[in-house]
Motif scaffolding. Structure first.
Motif, short mmCIF file in Angstrom:
data_model
loop_
_atom_site.label_atom_id
_atom_site.label_comp_id
_atom_site.label_asym_id
_atom_site.label_seq_id
_atom_site.Cartn_x
_atom_site.Cartn_y
_atom_site.Cartn_z
N PHE A 335 0.84 -1.20 0.00
CA PHE A 335 0.00 0.00 0.00
C PHE A 335 0.87 1.25 0.00
O PHE A 335 0.65 2.19 -0.77
N PHE A 336 1.87 1.28 0.87
CA PHE A 336 2.74 2.46 0.94
C PHE A 336 3.54 2.66 -0.35
O PHE A 336 3.77 3.78 -0.78
N LYS A 337 3.92 1.55 -0.96
CA LYS A 337 4.65 1.65 -2.22
C LYS A 337 3.79 2.34 -3.28
O LYS A 337 4.23 3.26 -3.99
N GLU A 338 2.52 1.90 -3.39
CA GLU A 338 1.62 2.50 -4.38
C GLU A 338 1.28 3.94 -3.99
O GLU A 338 1.16 4.82 -4.85
N PHE A 339 1.15 4.17 -2.69
CA PHE A 339 0.86 5.52 -2.19
C PHE A 339 1.98 6.49 -2.59
O PHE A 339 1.73 7.60 -3.08
N CYS A 340 3.23 6.05 -2.40
CA CYS A 340 4.38 6.89 -2.77
C CYS A 340 4.45 7.09 -4.28
O CYS A 340 4.81 8.17 -4.76
N ALA A 341 4.09 6.05 -5.04
CA ALA A 341 4.10 6.18 -6.50
C ALA A 341 3.07 7.22 -6.95
O ALA A 341 3.34 8.06 -7.83
N PHE A 342 1.90 7.20 -6.33
CA PHE A 342 0.86 8.19 -6.65
C PHE A 342 1.33 9.60 -6.29
O PHE A 342 0.97 10.58 -6.95
N SER A 343 2.12 9.71 -5.23
CA SER A 343 2.55 11.04 -4.77
C SER A 343 3.41 11.76 -5.80
O SER A 343 3.56 12.98 -5.73
N GLN A 344 3.98 11.03 -6.74
CA GLN A 344 4.80 11.67 -7.77
C GLN A 344 3.98 12.59 -8.67
O GLN A 344 4.53 13.41 -9.40
N THR A 345 2.65 12.44 -8.62
CA THR A 345 1.79 13.30 -9.43
C THR A 345 1.52 14.64 -8.74
O THR A 345 0.96 15.55 -9.36
N LEU A 346 1.91 14.76 -7.48
CA LEU A 346 1.62 15.99 -6.73
C LEU A 346 2.52 17.13 -7.19
O LEU A 346 3.64 16.91 -7.67
N GLN A 347 2.04 18.35 -6.98
CA GLN A 347 2.87 19.51 -7.21
C GLN A 347 3.95 19.55 -6.13
O GLN A 347 3.77 19.02 -5.04
N PRO A 348 5.13 20.16 -6.43
CA PRO A 348 6.27 20.08 -5.52
C PRO A 348 5.96 20.43 -4.07
O PRO A 348 6.37 19.72 -3.16
#
Length: 819
Positions: A335-348
């Motif tokens: 879950f955390f791995k996918e969560f961190c992967a999704f976070s790459q879409t966030l603005q800086p």
């Protein structure tokens, strides 16, 4: 308009169809003389630099999405997007664009008006506001499919068709027909529906996607896309999505909107990646809005999860709880791995807040636990999470491990856990070890270390790393080059070296990775690595690997030495010449014979560098000790060039000596040669503070030199059965020439051949000394007591037993090869 209303993010679509954030700034529209027209300008809020300058072309199709987004394509495969902080700002810029293009601001997509008059007349008379859609009946499906396919080449017709579909609720009617066709097993109708739904997706319209991807419609859309006319049998995508793919809630999600968004994103991603065929060159821009739809969905998911601190706290609590079973912990880590992967879409700025939240909740201590687990999947996922953290903020990770060192033993430090995972990687290709080595390199790279008035991260962290972690990193290297693993031929006077490197392919790969990291340290750490190399006599141990049967490992060892010589540091040069460390390199060159390969070229390049850079101490050492063995190599002029440089330097020294008044050259004023040597030794040992860097204490030996980490020993024990064939004596390469050097780990080992009477041409230096009994001691020990804090462990040689009066006043000599 206020600054807040003008505030935007600029995005561009990359080759992987992902949106890249180009920065935050303030947008305006004004006439730009250079572009000859009204343009959109975005200036960075940080420094006022120009982030975007884009002319509003009358023939460019601009799209307004979700009230705060404007998206358009400037050229083939170059999509841009402006994400506004406020809807009012988006509306105002949209009005400017529509004003330039002569469009009503109520439309969501502006039109390309540069079309031929014939096209206007034949395809879309301007008097017709919308396309007339056929009635939604079974017998009209072919006509509908032809209509949808025909409009894709015209931006105007695509827009008008999209408006017609939206206004008449046509998509839901089509999906009802799909259910009828499937019940009637009407294959022809199903094939037409595939073309229709695929064509509607290519209209690239966000409002249509909202309808198609709703809970009510999305499974019927997937069903239509199963009936590709080019396939003999329909695919079973719905069966996979409803039965095979299971949504796992590691912690129950109570927010229904969040659950719906997660389901929708997964299914739309499945449509884009699995169901839809790879778009052709002409279709690539047709799905840009679909990519944007997924992108902004992910942003929403991460934001909603991040705001729910109770949810994240519960996840961390279960992850670190010893009572949590392995399966549950595996799900939590994934879950955390996918969560961190999704976070790459966030603005800086949002991504910063995200990782700071994870750090505050204890992500690093949790990773320390799971990276040490036996489950390979869990360790792999934990490594991926760790890579996101290191990429985001190496300083945050460094600060954590230094604080941890004050409370924990070396063996359980996070960075040592990472090193041990690299060493103990069971993958034959060492895929995980390569990834971890890259992360370690980032952590020890001074280029990304911070320096403030009160704190220097570089000095603090490097002191920590060399005192607490370096012994773990070098353990496999020292273990595989120790004397008990390298056997020697005991026959006196034999020129044959039986050095055995117990390196099977996997071990060789691991040693190559470690050498790559050490080479990086030589280039970037200067004093710390120099201190470590000389204390451990590390270069001598590395050069044992020149005997490896794996050429890539021998090249890694050579590259390590080449980086050291490339620094042109006289302390390193003195260390190399005192230790006679060119010997294994020249052995490798001679063993290689006449073969013209990478090893040959690399060795030649090393000596050519010494010649070109005119490193006098090394040139003198090479020529005096090895020239007889090398002078036969004439396919390059490197060695003859070294001899020429050497002779020129001797001539210069001779001329200088002749220019000194004779009284200064008399014996009355000449100091004893031994006293000169001792002065040189003291100068060499005490010059630490002249490097221009802060002096740090010598490397602490938390363990004895040969006491390597238990994890590595256990790992090596488990591999013994598989490696039995690799531990047999490797066939020794035979020298193509008539010379062979005997390379020993201890500097005095060659004295067993009785000095000058031996056939071995290992060039050893024996300082004159009256204490001849010390020649039995073959340990590496300094010739004079080393002052406190000096670089100890340097190579030295025992005294010759047959010194005479004459040698006491003459410079030290080494026998020439073949003399």
């Amino acid at each position: 308009m206020s600054d807040t209303r003008r505030r935007v993010k600029v995005y561009t679509l990359n080759e992987d169809r992902q949106w890249d954030d180009r920065g935050t700034g303030h947008v305006s529209s004004s006439y730009v003389e250079r572009l000859k027209g009204m343009s959109l300008l975005v200036r960075a809020e940080s420094d006022g630099s120009l982030l975007l300058e884009s002319k509003i072309n009358p023939n460019t199709a601009y799209q307004k999405q979700q009230d705060t987004l404007i998206v358009w394509s400037e050229a083939e495969n170059y999509d841009l997007a402006l994400s506004f902080q406020e809807k009012a700002g988006c509306d105002e810029i949209w009005e400017k664009i529509c004003q330039v293009q002569g469009k009503d601001p109520s439309v969501e997509v502006t039109q390309d008006l540069i079309e031929s008059e014939e096209e206007h007349i034949e395809e879309m008379p301007e008097t017709s506001p919308l396309i007339d859609l056929p009635t939604c009946e079974l017998n009209k499906l072919e006509e509908i499919a032809d209509l949808v396919t025909s409009v894709l080449s015209s931006p105007i017709r695509r827009e008008k068709l999209a408006l017609a579909l939206e206004n008449e609720g046509y998509i839901k009617k089509l999906l009802q027909l799909f259910q009828v066709c499937e019940n009637l097993e009407n294959t022809e109708g199903l094939h037409h529906l595939y073309e229709i739904i695929r064509g509607i997706l290519f209209l690239n319209k966000a409002t249509l996607f909202e309808v198609m991807f709703s809970d009510e419609c999305i499974m019927d859309v997937v069903g239509c896309l199963e009936y590709d006319p080019s396939l003999a049998q329909p695919k079973r995508h719905r069966e996979f999505l409803t039965k095979t793919a299971k949504f796992k809630e590691v912690i129950p999600i109570t927010d229904s909107e969040l659950r719906q968004k997660i389901h929708q994103t997964y299914r739309v991603q499945y449509i884009q990646d699995i169901i839809l065929p790879t778009p052709s060159v002409f279709e690539e821009n047709f799905l840009s809005t679909l990519t944007s739809f997924i992108f902004f969905n992910k942003v929403e998911i991460v934001s909603m999860l991040q705001e729910d601190e109770k949810f994240l706290s519960e996840v961390f609590a279960q992850l670190t709880d010893e009572a949590t079973d392995d399966d549950k912990r595996c799900e939590l880590v994934n879950f955390f791995k996918e969560f961190c992967a999704f976070s790459q879409t966030l603005q800086p700025q949002n991504r910063d807040a995200f990782f700071k939240t994870l750090a505050k909740l204890g992500i690093l201590p949790a990773l320390e636990i799971v990276m040490g687990m036996d489950d390979l999947q869990v360790r792999s996922a934990a490594t991926d999470i760790f890579s996101y953290l290191v990429e985001f903020s190496p300083s945050m990770v460094r600060e954590f491990v230094m604080q941890e060192a004050q409370q924990s033993d070396d063996d359980i430090l996070l960075i040592n856990v990472v090193i041990e995972q690299m060493i103990c990687d069971t993958d034959p290709e060492l895929g995980g070890a390569v990834q971890l080595m890259g992360l370690l390199r980032t952590l020890i790279d001074p280029e990304n270390m911070l320096a403030t008035a009160n704190k220097t991260e570089k000095s603090e962290f490097l002191n920590f790393f060399y005192n607490h972690c370096m012994h773990v990193l070098t353990a496999p290297l020292l273990a595989n080059t120790s004397e008990d693993k390298c056997e020697k031929d005991a026959v006196v006077g034999s020129t044959k070296s039986n050095t055995i490197c117990p390196d099977n392919y996997q071990t060789a790969q691991l040693l190559a990775l470690i050498l790559e990291l050490l080479t990086f340290c030589v280039e970037h750490h200067t004093y710390h690595i120099k201190n470590y190399i000389m204390n451990k006599d590390l270069l001598r141990r590395v050069l044992v690997l020149m005997n490896s049967k794996h050429t890539f490992l021998a090249l890694c060892a050579l590259r390590f030495m080449r980086r050291i010589i490339g620094l042109k540091d006289e302390f390193y040069n003195r260390y190399i010449t005192k230790g006679n460390l060119f010997e294994p390199v020249i052995n490798a060159l001679l063993d290689n014979g006449t073969r013209y390969n990478l090893l040959n070229s690399a060795v030649i390049e090393l000596f050519e560098f010494i010649r070109v850079e005119d490193i006098k101490s090394l040139i003198a050492h090479i020529v005096e000790n090895f020239y007889n063995a090398l002078e036969s190599i004439e396919y390059v002029q490197t060695f003859k060039g070294l001899k020429t440089k050497y002779e020129q330097e001797k001539d210069r020294q001779s001329q200088k000596l002749n220019s000194v008044p004779s009284i200064l050259r008399s014996n009355r004023f000449r100091r004893d040669a031994r006293a000169l040597e001792e002065d040189e030794e003291m100068w060499f040992n005490e010059d630490e503070e002249e490097e221009g860097e802060a002096v740090v204490p010598p490397v602490e030996k938390s363990k004895q030199e040969d006491d390597f980490p238990d994890s590595y020993e256990k790992f090596m024990e488990t591999k013994k059965a598989k490696e039995s064939e690799d531990k047999e004596n490797l066939p020794k390469r035979t020298s193509a020439g008539g010379f062979k050097f005997t390379f020993s780990h201890s500097a005095s080992a060659a004295n067993g051949a009785n000095g000058a009477n031996s056939k071995s041409v290992a060039a050893q230096t024996s300082p004159a000394s009256s204490n001849s009994s010390s020649s039995k001691n073959t340990a590496l020990s300094p010739a004079v007591p080393a002052p406190k804090g000096s670089l100890v462990g340097l190579v030295d040689y025992p005294d010759d037993e047959d010194d005479d009066e004459e040698e006491e006043t003459s410079p030290r000599k080494r026998p020439r090869l073949g003399s």
